[in-house]
Design an enzyme around this catalytic site. Structure first.
Site, PDB file in Angstrom:
ATOM      1  N   GLY A  50      -3.725   0.533  14.139  1.00 42.46           N
ATOM      2  CA  GLY A  50      -2.387   0.830  14.649  1.00 42.46           C
ATOM      3  C   GLY A  50      -1.540  -0.413  14.864  1.00 42.46           C
ATOM      4  N   GLY A  53       0.786  -1.246   0.000  1.00 38.04           N
ATOM      5  CA  GLY A  53       0.000   0.000   0.000  1.00 38.04           C
ATOM      6  C   GLY A  53       0.811   1.284   0.000  1.00 38.04           C
ATOM      7  CB  THR A  80       0.225  -2.573  10.399  1.00 36.94           C
ATOM      8  OG1 THR A  80      -0.930  -3.348  10.102  1.00 36.94           O
ATOM      9  CG2 THR A  80       1.312  -2.847   9.387  1.00 36.94           C
ATOM     10  CE  LYS A 109      -9.173   3.730   7.695  1.00 39.10           C
ATOM     11  NZ  LYS A 109     -10.122   2.709   7.226  1.00 39.10           N
ATOM     12  CG  ASP A 152      -7.859   0.835  10.182  1.00 35.55           C
ATOM     13  OD1 ASP A 152      -8.673   1.721  10.449  1.00 35.55           O
ATOM     14  OD2 ASP A 152      -8.207  -0.333   9.904  1.00 35.55           O
TER      15      ASP A 152
HETATM   16  P1  5GP Z   1      -3.858  -1.419  11.034  1.00 30.10           P
HETATM   17  O1  5GP Z   1      -2.880  -2.488  11.384  1.00 30.10           O
HETATM   18  O2  5GP Z   1      -3.446  -0.035  11.461  1.00 30.10           O
HETATM   19  O3  5GP Z   1      -5.251  -1.765  11.489  1.00 30.10           O
HETATM   20  O4  5GP Z   1      -3.989  -1.446   9.478  1.00 30.10           O
HETATM   21  C1  5GP Z   1      -3.051  -0.916   8.673  1.00 30.10           C
HETATM   22  C2  5GP Z   1      -3.141  -1.550   7.310  1.00 30.10           C
HETATM   23  O5  5GP Z   1      -4.489  -1.911   6.986  1.00 30.10           O
HETATM   24  C3  5GP Z   1      -2.729  -0.550   6.267  1.00 30.10           C
HETATM   25  O6  5GP Z   1      -1.349  -0.648   5.996  1.00 30.10           O
HETATM   26  C4  5GP Z   1      -3.592  -0.952   5.088  1.00 30.10           C
HETATM   27  O7  5GP Z   1      -2.917  -1.944   4.339  1.00 30.10           O
HETATM   28  C5  5GP Z   1      -4.837  -1.545   5.680  1.00 30.10           C
HETATM   29  N1  5GP Z   1      -5.939  -0.564   5.754  1.00 30.10           N
HETATM   30  C6  5GP Z   1      -6.453   0.027   6.847  1.00 30.10           C
HETATM   31  N2  5GP Z   1      -7.448   0.870   6.544  1.00 30.10           N
HETATM   32  C7  5GP Z   1      -7.564   0.823   5.203  1.00 30.10           C
HETATM   33  C8  5GP Z   1      -8.426   1.498   4.269  1.00 30.10           C
HETATM   34  O8  5GP Z   1      -9.277   2.333   4.573  1.00 30.10           O
HETATM   35  N3  5GP Z   1      -8.223   1.176   2.958  1.00 30.10           N
HETATM   36  C9  5GP Z   1      -7.293   0.273   2.545  1.00 30.10           C
HETATM   37  N4  5GP Z   1      -7.217   0.044   1.237  1.00 30.10           N
HETATM   38  N5  5GP Z   1      -6.463  -0.373   3.395  1.00 30.10           N
HETATM   39  C10 5GP Z   1      -6.601  -0.094   4.711  1.00 30.10           C
HETATM   40 MG    MG Z   2      -0.604  -1.971   4.480  1.00 36.80          MG
END
Ligand code: 5GP
Ligand code: MG
Length: 176
Positions: A102, A40, A104, A128, A100
């Site tokens: 957090g 991404g 990751t 977000k 998102d």
């Molecule tokens: P986290 O671990 O913070 O929940 O998620 C991070 C990863 O989730 C981002 O690197 C991305 O790949 C994916 N992600 C989170 N929200 C979105 C979104 O709104 N759209 C897309 N396409 N990917 C998202």
């Molecule tokens: Mg990602």
């Protein structure tokens, strides 16, 4: 069924303007290496690093997977690509597409800190804050957005839409 918003959430012009100001902030910090999270973050990384344009700044890619093909995080983070890198004593900037839950970014940061860098900072194109499930904030944020699923500019839905130049919201559509 899902469909795209009628207009982009964030336009090319807005992205370009923000890239300039982010690059200026980051250039002042004298990083040794950018670690970009695939897939991404690849377009954001490419556009940002050519604006930083610092001769000694290295680029490396890691793969952090916490998502399947859907819109919900699995909660587990797998990181690959760190093994071959020399991180000890280096000033590292981690770049990802979006913060998102957090999980990751927290997973990447913890794995990196074990390799004893001189500093680790984080940069995301999108944040977000309403979705956060763990205690982490990015040091550099392109845009803060609401609780919506976005695609384009590197971000996918089931591996599609990555090549759209702007950022679009995906909405659930009923009865179609
Ligand atoms: P986290 O671990 O913070 O929940 O998620 C991070 C990863 O989730 C981002 O690197 C991305 O790949 C994916 N992600 C989170 N929200 C979105 C979104 O709104 N759209 C897309 N396409 N990917 C998202
Ligand atoms: Mg990602």
């Amino acid at each position: 069924m899902y469909s795209l918003s009628e207009k982009p959430l964030i336009s090319r012009q807005q992205i370009d303007e923000r890239l300039e100001s982010l690059a200026e902030e980051i250039r002042g910090e004298d990083f040794d290496i950018i670690l970009s999270a695939l897939t991404g973050g690849f377009i954001f990384t490419a556009d940002l690093c050519r604006r930083i344009a610092c001769p000694k700044l290295q680029i490396a890619f890691i793969k952090a997977s916490s998502y399947g093909n859907g819109m919900e995080s699995s909660g587990k983070v797998q990181i690959s690509g760190l093994e071959s890198l020399d991180i000890k004593g280096k000033a590292v900037l981690v770049i990802d597409d979006i913060l998102d839950s957090g999980r990751t970014m927290l997973g990447i940061k913890e794995a990196l800190l074990a390799l004893e860098p001189s500093k680790v900072k984080t940069c995301v194109l999108l944040d977000k804050p309403a979705r956060r499930a763990v205690n982490i904030e990015a040091d550099y944020v392109g845009f803060s957005i609401g609780n919506e699923f976005v695609v384009g500019y590197g971000l996918d839905y089931a591996n599609e839409f990555r090549t759209y130049p702007e950022i679009w919201t995906m909405r659930e559509t009923y009865g179609q």
